[in-house]
Design an enzyme around this catalytic site. Structure first.
Site, PDB file in Angstrom:
ATOM      1  N   LYS A 191       0.849  -1.192   0.000  1.00 62.14           N
ATOM      2  CA  LYS A 191       0.000   0.000   0.000  1.00 62.14           C
ATOM      3  C   LYS A 191       0.882   1.238   0.000  1.00 62.14           C
ATOM      4  CE  LYS A 191      -2.680   3.060   2.832  1.00 62.14           C
ATOM      5  NZ  LYS A 191      -2.161   4.135   2.002  1.00 62.14           N
ATOM      6  N   GLY A 244       6.660   4.677   8.760  1.00 65.34           N
ATOM      7  CA  GLY A 244       5.778   5.821   8.956  1.00 65.34           C
ATOM      8  C   GLY A 244       5.908   6.352  10.368  1.00 65.34           C
ATOM      9  N   GLU A 266       9.682   0.770  10.898  1.00 61.99           N
ATOM     10  CA  GLU A 266      10.697   1.819  10.750  1.00 61.99           C
ATOM     11  C   GLU A 266       9.960   3.126  10.989  1.00 61.99           C
ATOM     12  OE1 GLU A 266      12.485   4.684   9.712  1.00 61.99           O
ATOM     13  OE2 GLU A 266      12.537   4.070   7.608  1.00 61.99           O
ATOM     14  N   CYS A 300      12.934  10.624   7.915  1.00 58.58           N
ATOM     15  CA  CYS A 300      12.812  10.049   9.266  1.00 58.58           C
ATOM     16  C   CYS A 300      14.118  10.196  10.044  1.00 58.58           C
ATOM     17  CB  CYS A 300      12.393   8.601   9.198  1.00 58.58           C
ATOM     18  SG  CYS A 300      13.360   7.652   8.032  1.00 58.58           S
ATOM     19  N   GLU A 397       9.196  15.112  16.621  1.00 50.76           N
ATOM     20  CA  GLU A 397       9.604  15.058  15.207  1.00 50.76           C
ATOM     21  C   GLU A 397       8.774  16.072  14.427  1.00 50.76           C
ATOM     22  OE1 GLU A 397       8.462  11.514  12.956  1.00 50.76           O
ATOM     23  OE2 GLU A 397      10.438  11.542  12.030  1.00 50.76           O
TER      24      GLU A 397
HETATM   25  P1  NDP Z   1       1.534   7.793   8.734  1.00 50.55           P
HETATM   26  O1  NDP Z   1       2.342   7.008   9.666  1.00 50.55           O
HETATM   27  O2  NDP Z   1       0.139   8.135   9.098  1.00 50.55           O
HETATM   28  O3  NDP Z   1       1.438   7.038   7.315  1.00 50.55           O
HETATM   29  C1  NDP Z   1       2.398   6.154   6.793  1.00 50.55           C
HETATM   30  C2  NDP Z   1       1.687   5.066   5.979  1.00 50.55           C
HETATM   31  O4  NDP Z   1       0.846   4.301   6.825  1.00 50.55           O
HETATM   32  C3  NDP Z   1       0.762   5.598   4.891  1.00 50.55           C
HETATM   33  O5  NDP Z   1       0.737   4.693   3.814  1.00 50.55           O
HETATM   34  C4  NDP Z   1      -0.579   5.625   5.593  1.00 50.55           C
HETATM   35  O6  NDP Z   1      -1.657   5.612   4.688  1.00 50.55           O
HETATM   36  C5  NDP Z   1      -0.512   4.343   6.376  1.00 50.55           C
HETATM   37  N1  NDP Z   1      -1.352   4.291   7.569  1.00 50.55           N
HETATM   38  C6  NDP Z   1      -1.757   5.318   8.366  1.00 50.55           C
HETATM   39  N2  NDP Z   1      -2.505   4.858   9.385  1.00 50.55           N
HETATM   40  C7  NDP Z   1      -2.570   3.511   9.253  1.00 50.55           C
HETATM   41  C8  NDP Z   1      -3.173   2.474  10.004  1.00 50.55           C
HETATM   42  N3  NDP Z   1      -3.861   2.724  11.104  1.00 50.55           N
HETATM   43  N4  NDP Z   1      -3.034   1.215   9.586  1.00 50.55           N
HETATM   44  C9  NDP Z   1      -2.324   0.933   8.483  1.00 50.55           C
HETATM   45  N5  NDP Z   1      -1.731   1.875   7.723  1.00 50.55           N
HETATM   46  C10 NDP Z   1      -1.844   3.147   8.106  1.00 50.55           C
HETATM   47  O7  NDP Z   1       2.304   9.085   8.377  1.00 50.55           O
HETATM   48  P2  NDP Z   1       1.688  10.448   7.848  1.00 50.55           P
HETATM   49  O8  NDP Z   1       1.744  10.386   6.411  1.00 50.55           O
HETATM   50  O9  NDP Z   1       0.332  10.741   8.389  1.00 50.55           O
HETATM   51  O10 NDP Z   1       2.678  11.476   8.484  1.00 50.55           O
HETATM   52  C11 NDP Z   1       2.489  11.871   9.827  1.00 50.55           C
HETATM   53  C12 NDP Z   1       3.806  12.009  10.529  1.00 50.55           C
HETATM   54  O11 NDP Z   1       4.464  10.742  10.516  1.00 50.55           O
HETATM   55  C13 NDP Z   1       4.789  12.933   9.870  1.00 50.55           C
HETATM   56  O12 NDP Z   1       4.593  14.241  10.251  1.00 50.55           O
HETATM   57  C14 NDP Z   1       6.082  12.381  10.374  1.00 50.55           C
HETATM   58  O13 NDP Z   1       6.341  12.910  11.643  1.00 50.55           O
HETATM   59  C15 NDP Z   1       5.854  10.914  10.478  1.00 50.55           C
HETATM   60  N6  NDP Z   1       6.359  10.167   9.317  1.00 50.55           N
HETATM   61  C16 NDP Z   1       7.495   9.454   9.478  1.00 50.55           C
HETATM   62  C17 NDP Z   1       8.013   8.782   8.410  1.00 50.55           C
HETATM   63  C18 NDP Z   1       9.241   7.988   8.524  1.00 50.55           C
HETATM   64  O14 NDP Z   1       9.845   7.677   7.504  1.00 50.55           O
HETATM   65  N7  NDP Z   1       9.657   7.601   9.704  1.00 50.55           N
HETATM   66  C19 NDP Z   1       7.404   8.831   7.086  1.00 50.55           C
HETATM   67  C20 NDP Z   1       6.180   9.573   7.040  1.00 50.55           C
HETATM   68  C21 NDP Z   1       5.703  10.221   8.129  1.00 50.55           C
HETATM   69  P3  NDP Z   1      -2.261   7.003   4.119  1.00 50.55           P
HETATM   70  O15 NDP Z   1      -1.169   7.646   3.358  1.00 50.55           O
HETATM   71  O16 NDP Z   1      -3.375   6.552   3.254  1.00 50.55           O
HETATM   72  O17 NDP Z   1      -2.700   7.818   5.296  1.00 50.55           O
END
Ligand code: NDP
Length: 816
Positions: A191, A244, A266, A300, A397
């Site tokens: 996804k 994420g 991660e 990240c 973060e």
């Molecule tokens: P999220 O953690 O919400 O999203 C990452 C991925 O997980 C996306 O594909 C998202 O889908 C999916 N997702 C979200 N909620 C769920 C769930 N409950 N079950 C399964 N999959 C899920 O990150 P955001 O994009 O909302 O960013 C928010 C914050 O996260 C940022 O401000 C940052 O601080 C952090 N972040 C950290 C990252 C890293 O590499 N460590 C990368 C991105 C964000 P969808 O896109 O459809 O919401």
């Protein structure tokens, strides 16, 4: 502007990359379908979402919004494909993966343009970093597919893998996930993030083009609530790999607890960028640009906390401000642009909110004098000084181009400040003194440490976090283990027939020793024939905490029964306070990790020696508790002795690797102790279960808090004397007896415990995984499927050593 004027100002002219091929490709394909079984299919609910170009704020494409029915179809396709892909020879998989890498290169420019359009990141980064690294990942893992049979003998693929990726490196995160999964023979349902699906869809088209068998890779776009959650909870998915936010990682940990799904996370970070006063400051300035303004700070492992030695702080800040003034922000497709757009209005708002909070909390904010474009979602590079370590902007973060700076005086203070965060993803150390840099690197709680460099990545060098930055590694050989499992597990998981005979359930005595043969009773016949039976001298094992035998805080004891229900001893009834004391003792003994591996080996050998001296006594104790045959008990003791030898041998041989990524330098991949490991021992094999768990953990430098077999704790408590006489430092092994699940819960909830191992019923495993979400501690559980501890394949070896360590990659470039 004429030539002379340009020469005078040295202004950049525009250097636009054409968006035309990318837009044409989008137009030709949209609305995009889902990629299932190598077919493009319409979403079951008929819904579509707009994908927005963050540099303009305008819709770019329409992507399918899948629902759980689509996820079911994708998982079914992946399951069907696994039947053959999982058995496809490594060489054949390697050929496919090699072809993927070649096709990525053939379409590299289109992929780079699409990524910049969809995400807002500068084309310079997508063209020169993201896409080349994507190809490199597939090449590198093609090699592991080829070598799997010889280099990972005894391992097999996990099955169907659900992969969920974020928007900050859309195609690169896809490659980090799909390449190792396919190399190890798994099939995938991926996804992409809702905001950035386009390059994943182009990747799907490439899979079709190069003829990957149907169902091996499936791409399902849509929203988290529909697709992500359905994938996480799907009963036919064997593993979830997620990148994420920490909050979502935590919820996935909870959702998968007890399901037996493998999990790698991660997550976020707040990585320190440490500058000592002998560093080359001009290089440092460029390093900071790469650390926090690369990808608009949406990284990240961004070096978002600048820690500077006090005497050079003013000078560095001045240089940084001068450099920030020259950074160029704007159209991501302009090749001369340094900073592109923020991915979404929501993300932009969140950055602004946190920056406002920083100002309110009293920090000094500085931004360059130039203005951002008014169209699209842009945020200027921002520097905070006068920041206190406890403030929100120093801890949270921000995920934007915002740097917070603090000062330190001594290396020790730098390490303390650097580690003052709940995260542990990465760190940079800047100093011209390599002795200092290499001394500091191991002290940092971070999965990657970059010396005089930053944000370097390569497929050969694993990447992943400590603490709330998650667990598991991506890349390197260590990353492969996230996608395999020991082959013997399949037999055990599919039947309980593999249970060993001595699992505590009534194996019969063979007559070598009877139940009346109590260890402490003494019958004495006097010369006149009078027979006196002395009452046995009372031996009540206590807790073993900080090298001392201590009474239980509760003041209660619990009976230990043999199989006929007779009381054969008593142990302390441990409680929350005993566990807290034990954890404190284990932390105080953290110097154990810094000792030499030779010394750890010596102590393990010495423990084996001391156990061997008392072989008969320990065998009798096992018989007394479990009712097994004396010969079986002797075999358990002898295997325990051999196991201590094994880990004494391993302690100076599980050494890590030196990687040679494509740069002038080396990467030292060092397995490090995890810290304090809590462990609940299996009920079966009261001695061997205990030794098999503590020995690898302490061999690798961890300190442990152990809950021995609840049913038969006396073998572990008898080990006090063995440990005491073997020169084991106080606090390295702490033993708390009592009710396993009550004590486990306290350990699993404890924020100062770094990992929890649990070998007991499935319900207990689930509770451990659930509780671990509080501080994202690593867990290792058997889901109620006991292993055969006597078997050297199941009961010892590298699996135990990997569970006892986490790999830190230290990047050391060289050359002037
Ligand atoms: P999220 O953690 O919400 O999203 C990452 C991925 O997980 C996306 O594909 C998202 O889908 C999916 N997702 C979200 N909620 C769920 C769930 N409950 N079950 C399964 N999959 C899920 O990150 P955001 O994009 O909302 O960013 C928010 C914050 O996260 C940022 O401000 C940052 O601080 C952090 N972040 C950290 C990252 C890293 O590499 N460590 C990368 C991105 C964000 P969808 O896109 O459809 O919401």
């Amino acid at each position: 502007m004429n030539l002379m004027e340009i020469f005078e100002t040295m202004e950049y002219g525009p250097a636009p990359e054409s968006s035309a091929p990318g837009l044409a490709w989008i137009k030709e394909h949209q609305p995009f379908g889902l990629f299932i079984n190598n077919q493009w299919v319409k979403p079951a609910g008929g819904q579509y979402l707009d994908s927005i170009n963050p540099a303009t704020g305008k819709p770019l494409a329409q992507i399918a919004a899948a629902n759980s029915a689509d996820v079911d179809a994708a998982v079914a396709a992946a399951r069907a494909a696994f039947g053959t892909w999982g058995k496809t020879p490594g060489h054949v998989r390697a050929r496919y993966m090699y072809a993927i890498a070649r096709h990525i290169q053939k379409h590299s420019r289109l992929l780079a343009v699409l990524e910049s359009l969809d995400n807002g990141k500068p084309i310079r980064e997508t063209r020169d970093l993201d896409i080349p690294l994507v190809a490199r990942h597939f090449y590198y893992h093609a090699g592991w597919a080829q070598l799997m049979a010889s280099e990972l003998p005894g391992y097999e693929p996990v099955g169907v893998v659900g992969q969920i990726i974020p928007w900050n490196f859309p195609l690169l995160m896809l490659a980090w996930k799909i390449a190792p999964a396919l190399a190890m023979g798994n099939t995938v349902v991926l996804k992409p993030a809702r905001y950035t699906s386009l390059t994943a869809l182009k990747f799907a088209e490439i899979m079709q083009e190069m003829g990957l068998p149907p169902g091996v890779v499936n791409i399902v776009t849509g929203e988290a609530s529909q697709v992500g959650e359905a994938l996480v909870s799907h009963p036919d998915v064997n593993k979830i790999a997620f990148t994420g936010s920490t909050d979502v990682g935590r919820s996935i940990r909870r959702a998968t607890a007890g399901s037996g799904k493998k999990l790698s996370l991660e997550l976020g970070g707040k990585s320190p960028f440490i500058v000592f006063d002998d560093a080359d400051l001009d290089s440092v300035v460029e390093g900071v640009v790469d650390a926090i303004w690369f990808n608009q700070g949406q990284v990240c492992c961004a070096g978002s906390r600048l820690l500077v030695q006090e005497d050079i702080a003013d000078c560095l800040v001045e240089k940084l401000r001068a450099r920030m003034e020259k950074l160029r922000i704007g159209d991501p497709l302009d090749k001369a642009v340094d900073i592109g757009a923020i991915v979404s209005p929501g993300q932009l708002k969140e950055i602004q909110r946190l920056v406002n909070q920083g100002v309110e909390e009293g920090a000094t904010m500085w931004q360059p004098s130039w203005a951002c474009p008014t169209e699209g979602y842009f945020f200027p590079p921002t520097l905070f000084t006068n920041v206190s370590p406890a403030t929100t902007i120093a801890q949270v973060e921000i995920f934007g181009p915002v740097l917070v700076s603090m000062t330190f005086r001594t290396p020790a203070e730098a390490v303390a400040l650097a580690n003052n965060t709940r995260y542990g993803l990465a760190a940079s150390v800047w100093s011209e003194n390599i002795n200092l840099a290499l001394d500091v690197a191991p002290k940092l709680k971070a999965g990657s440490v970059w010396i005089n460099c930053t944000n370097l990545f390569d497929a050969s060098s694993g990447f992943g976090g400590y603490r709330e930055s998650g667990f598991g590694r991506e890349g390197g050989k260590e990353g492969l283990y996230e996608y395999v499992r020991p082959a013997w597990e399949a037999t055990i998981y599919s039947s309980s027939a593999a249970l060993p005979s001595t699992n505590g359930s009534v194996p019969s005595s063979n007559g070598h020793m009877t139940d009346d043969d109590e260890m402490d009773s003494a019958a004495v016949t006097a010369s006149d024939g009078y027979q006196a039976t002395y009452p046995p001298i009372d031996r009540t094992p206590k807790m073993f905490i900080k090298g001392k035998q201590v009474r239980p805080d509760s003041g209660y004891s619990r009976n230990v029964y043999n199989l006929t229900g007779r009381v054969i001893g008593q142990v302390g009834e441990g409680n929350r306070k005993d566990i807290r004391n034990a954890v404190e003792a284990a932390h105080a003994a953290s110097g154990w990790a810094a000792g030499t591996t030779h010394n750890r080996a010596q102590i393990l050998y010495y423990s084996a020696e001391n156990l061997a001296v008392r072989e008969d006594e320990f065998a009798r104790r096992i018989v007394q508790q479990t009712g097994c045959a004396y010969a079986e008990a002797t075999s358990e003791v002898q295997t325990s002795i051999s196991r201590l030898f094994s880990y004494a041998a391993w302690s100076d041989k599980f050494e890590g690797a030196v990687h040679r990524p494509p740069l002038r330098g080396v990467v030292l991949a060092m397995p490090e102790a995890i810290g304090v490991i809590g462990m609940a021992c299996p009920d079966a094999y009261p001695l061997l279960g205990f030794i098999s768990l503590i020995a690898p953990a302490i061999a690798m430098g961890n300190t442990v808090v152990v809950i021995p077999s609840q049913q038969s704790p006396l073998s572990a408590t008898d080990c006090y004397q063995v440990l005491e006489t073997s020169d084991l430092p106080d606090g390295v092994v702490n033993i708390v007896t009592g009710e396993r699940d009550t004590l486990t819960q306290v350990l699993a909830d404890h924020d100062d415990v770094d990992a929890m191992w649990y070998f007991g019923p499935a319900e207990g495993c689930k509770r451990v995984e659930l509780a671990s979400a509080s501080n994202m501690k690593r867990t290792w559980v058997d889901y109620g499927h006991p292993r055969n501890w006597l078997d050297t394949v199941q009961g010892e070896g590298e699996e135990f050593l990997r569970e006892s360590t986490q790999v830190k990659n230290i990047w050391v470039p060289y050359g002037d």
